[in-house]
Write a protein that holds these residues in place. Structure first.
Motif, short mmCIF file in Angstrom:
data_model
loop_
_atom_site.label_atom_id
_atom_site.label_comp_id
_atom_site.label_asym_id
_atom_site.label_seq_id
_atom_site.Cartn_x
_atom_site.Cartn_y
_atom_site.Cartn_z
N VAL A 58 0.84 -1.19 0.00
CA VAL A 58 0.00 0.00 0.00
C VAL A 58 0.88 1.24 0.00
O VAL A 58 1.99 1.24 0.55
N ALA A 59 0.36 2.30 -0.61
CA ALA A 59 1.15 3.52 -0.77
C ALA A 59 1.24 4.31 0.53
O ALA A 59 2.22 5.01 0.76
N GLY A 114 -2.88 -5.35 3.45
CA GLY A 114 -1.68 -4.51 3.37
C GLY A 114 -1.69 -3.40 4.40
O GLY A 114 -0.66 -3.12 5.03
N TYR A 115 -2.85 -2.79 4.61
CA TYR A 115 -2.94 -1.74 5.62
C TYR A 115 -2.80 -2.32 7.04
O TYR A 115 -2.18 -1.70 7.92
N ASP A 169 -1.35 4.35 11.41
CA ASP A 169 -1.05 3.76 12.72
C ASP A 169 -2.28 3.08 13.31
O ASP A 169 -2.17 2.05 13.97
N LEU A 170 -3.44 3.66 13.07
CA LEU A 170 -4.66 3.24 13.74
C LEU A 170 -5.79 3.09 12.72
O LEU A 170 -6.05 4.00 11.93
N LEU A 171 -6.46 1.93 12.74
CA LEU A 171 -7.60 1.67 11.87
C LEU A 171 -8.84 1.52 12.75
O LEU A 171 -8.80 0.82 13.77
N LEU A 172 -9.94 2.17 12.35
CA LEU A 172 -11.18 2.13 13.12
C LEU A 172 -12.27 1.43 12.32
O LEU A 172 -12.51 1.79 11.16
N HIS A 173 -12.94 0.47 12.94
CA HIS A 173 -14.12 -0.13 12.31
C HIS A 173 -15.34 0.34 13.08
O HIS A 173 -15.75 -0.25 14.08
N ALA A 174 -15.92 1.44 12.61
CA ALA A 174 -17.07 2.07 13.27
C ALA A 174 -18.35 1.44 12.73
O ALA A 174 -19.04 2.01 11.87
N ARG A 175 -18.67 0.28 13.21
CA ARG A 175 -19.79 -0.51 12.69
C ARG A 175 -21.11 0.25 12.80
O ARG A 175 -21.43 0.83 13.83
N THR A 176 -21.87 0.23 11.72
CA THR A 176 -23.21 0.84 11.70
C THR A 176 -24.18 -0.15 11.08
O THR A 176 -24.97 0.20 10.20
N THR A 177 -24.12 -1.38 11.53
CA THR A 177 -24.94 -2.42 10.92
C THR A 177 -26.43 -2.19 11.15
O THR A 177 -26.84 -1.63 12.17
N THR A 178 -27.21 -2.61 10.18
CA THR A 178 -28.68 -2.60 10.32
C THR A 178 -29.21 -4.02 10.34
O THR A 178 -30.42 -4.23 10.25
#
Length: 528
Positions: free
Chosen positions: A95-96, A164-165, A100-109
């Motif tokens: 990846v280009a 990659g991220y 540092d930090l990845l967020l999975h802000a779930r908004t499932t329905t």
């Protein structure tokens, strides 16, 4: 193992990446709805697509939540015996950019799943906490996750890109979900939350990454932020200099802070209250995640208390210090960290005082009589330490040469003894101002408040609160124990005569029992 001539995987086209290491054929499957619940996909009507590709009656195996439950269990047990894991990030594309930090802000329905969505304001708190020091991105699907303001939008990217991220990231945060498991299987540390942490135990963490799992769907944002800071810190691995052992309420935190003052030119990264793999944890903790190596016990506790502390922040070179509470002696020699460490430090406070402090200071112990087996366990561990310190046993083997046993009683009362200990640790025969002892976690080992002047703490008189209790006397009255303590603490532990005299003074007997409030004796509650 060549058991199957062909492995056919039917799944969403964007998930082929998950199965590429073993599948021989992919079948794109687009169900009429994603509004399903649980692994049994409740709410979805299955269209028997498998019949076009496999012949169960001819010996083909169909592994699906829609199959017979007994078949699912049998096959799952078979697979569990044969588990192997492939690091998903190893096949990820380059990846280009790095985050540092990845967020999975779930908004499932999805049906029955909305309770898993964390409030948006909480996500904004996380970004405010880390935005100035870390590059942050939002991940997940565009239909099932939010793009949090102040982050790069990586939602909807291909899984090989996500891998990659993950390979570059230091941490992924989010409620328990597919992306969180993807991160763990990409060897990326996570902070997550779910009411049951079974899916994050050792079997599901094959690469031994740092995992914090809070047992709730609704942690507060400050707790998540603190746990994220802890997991960031756990990834720092300067040389391991000290392993510090003690019984709970033994005073070893005070000794650690004194030690840090002596090491003022060195930053010390202190992993607090670590638990060795396989060893029992006392008191028992349902939030504890067992792994192949040690971890701080309260890392997964749903409170914003720290699991990792820094002493002398910003000073010179750094080292690590791990502290342990109530590790049986037979487990210490099994620690893989033992060979790596430079010093083993044992801090021993006399039994009458540390048992009294357990009883008065921790809710788990307040509700139990001194006759309960948990107090006996603590006492037996302490006695084993004493015997090893006095040379009556040789259970540390060759490790004994780098062990230093400290009488907390003498350390607290005698400056010349502190100088002697400093010399044995290679720090010169000098003392350090003990200053203020800070609070570790939500409770202090000694007193109320964030920190207390070490010189005015009455840590050697706590036993007097319980001197008149028969179960207390029976617990610590063994003559062999009293002899061991007299030799090790050199007269600075309360003698049996002291205890009997105090109990007979009328101050602490029968229904006149007193209760300790952390500052002084206050009236009247009966205690066992």
């Amino acid at each position: 193992e060549g058991r199957w001539e062909e492995v056919v995987v039917a799944t969403y086209p964007d998930r082929f990446y998950l199965y590429e290491d073993f599948a021989t054929k992919f079948v794109p499957y687009l169900p009429p709805t994603r509004e399903t619940e649980g692994r049994a996909c409740k709410g979805h009507r299955y269209n028997n697509i498998h019949r076009e590709f496999i012949d169960p009656e001819g010996g083909d195996v169909w592994l699906s939540p829609f199959g017979k439950l007994e078949d699912w269990r049998r096959l799952k047990e078979d697979m569990d015996r044969r588990l192997t894991f492939v690091n998903l990030a190893a096949r990820g594309v380059e990846v280009a950019e790095e985050f540092d930090l990845l967020l999975h802000a779930r908004t499932t329905t999805k049906r029955g799943q909305r309770r898993k969505n964390w409030p948006q304001e909480c996500w904004r708190d996380v970004v405010r906490a880390f935005g100035g020091e870390s590059r942050i991105a939002s991940i997940g699907s565009r239909s099932g996750a939010a793009h949090i303001e102040g982050t790069e939008d990586l939602r909807g990217i291909a899984l090989e890109e996500l891998a990659g991220y993950c390979r570059q990231a230091k941490l992924v945060i989010g409620p328990s979900s597919g992306p969180i498991h993807f991160a763990v299987l990409s060897a990326t540390p996570v902070v997550t939350w779910v009411p049951h942490n079974g899916a994050y135990q050792e079997k599901f963490n094959p690469f031994n990454v740092s995992i914090c799992c809070l047992l709730t769907w609704r942690p507060d944002s400050q707790t998540v932020i603190q746990k994220a800071r802890d997991v960031f810190a756990l990834q720092e691995r300067p040389p391991l200099k000290y392993l510090v052992f003690g019984t709970k309420r033994s005073g070893h935190h005070a000794v650690i802070e004194w030690l840090a003052r002596l090491e003022s030119g060195r930053e010390i990264l202190h992993w607090n209250n670590c638990v060795p793999a396989g060893a029992p944890a006392f008191p028992p903790a349902q939030f504890l995640i067992r792994g192949p190596h040690i971890s701080p016990k309260n890392l997964n506790e749903n409170r914003p208390n720290r699991a990792v502390y820094r002493h002398n922040t910003g000073a010179g070179e750094a080292c690590r210090l791990y502290s342990f509470e109530e590790v049986p002696l037979e487990w210490i020699d099994k620690l893989p960290e033992l060979a790596e460490s430079e010093h083993l430090v044992f801090v021993l406070r006399d039994s009458a005082n540390f048992l009294a402090s357990l009883k008065k200071g921790i809710a788990y112990f307040r509700g139990k009589s001194f006759g309960h087996k948990i107090f006996r366990f603590y006492l037996e561990t302490y006695e084993d330490y004493l015997r090893e310190a006095l040379g009556l046993t040789k259970r540390l083997g060759s490790r004994r040469s780098k062990a230093v046993f400290i009488s907390f009683n003498r350390w607290h009362a005698d400056e010349s003894y502190r100088r002697e200990i400093a010399g044995r640790l290679g720090l010169g025969r000098r003392d350090a101002d003990r200053g203020a002892v800070a609070q570790f976690g939500p409770r202090s080992s000694f007193d109320k408040g964030d920190e207390v002047d070490a010189n005015r703490m009455d840590v050697l008189g706590r036993w007097k609160v319980f001197a008149g209790r028969k179960p207390f006397q029976e617990l610590i009255g063994d003559a062999a124990l009293r002899d061991l303590e007299a030799k090790f603490h050199r007269g600075l532990a309360p003698s049996w005569e002291d205890i009997i005299e105090e109990s007979g003074s009328g101050k602490q007997t029968g229904s006149q029992a007193k209760r300790w409030d952390g500052q002084g004796v206050i009236g009247g509650a009966q205690e066992s």
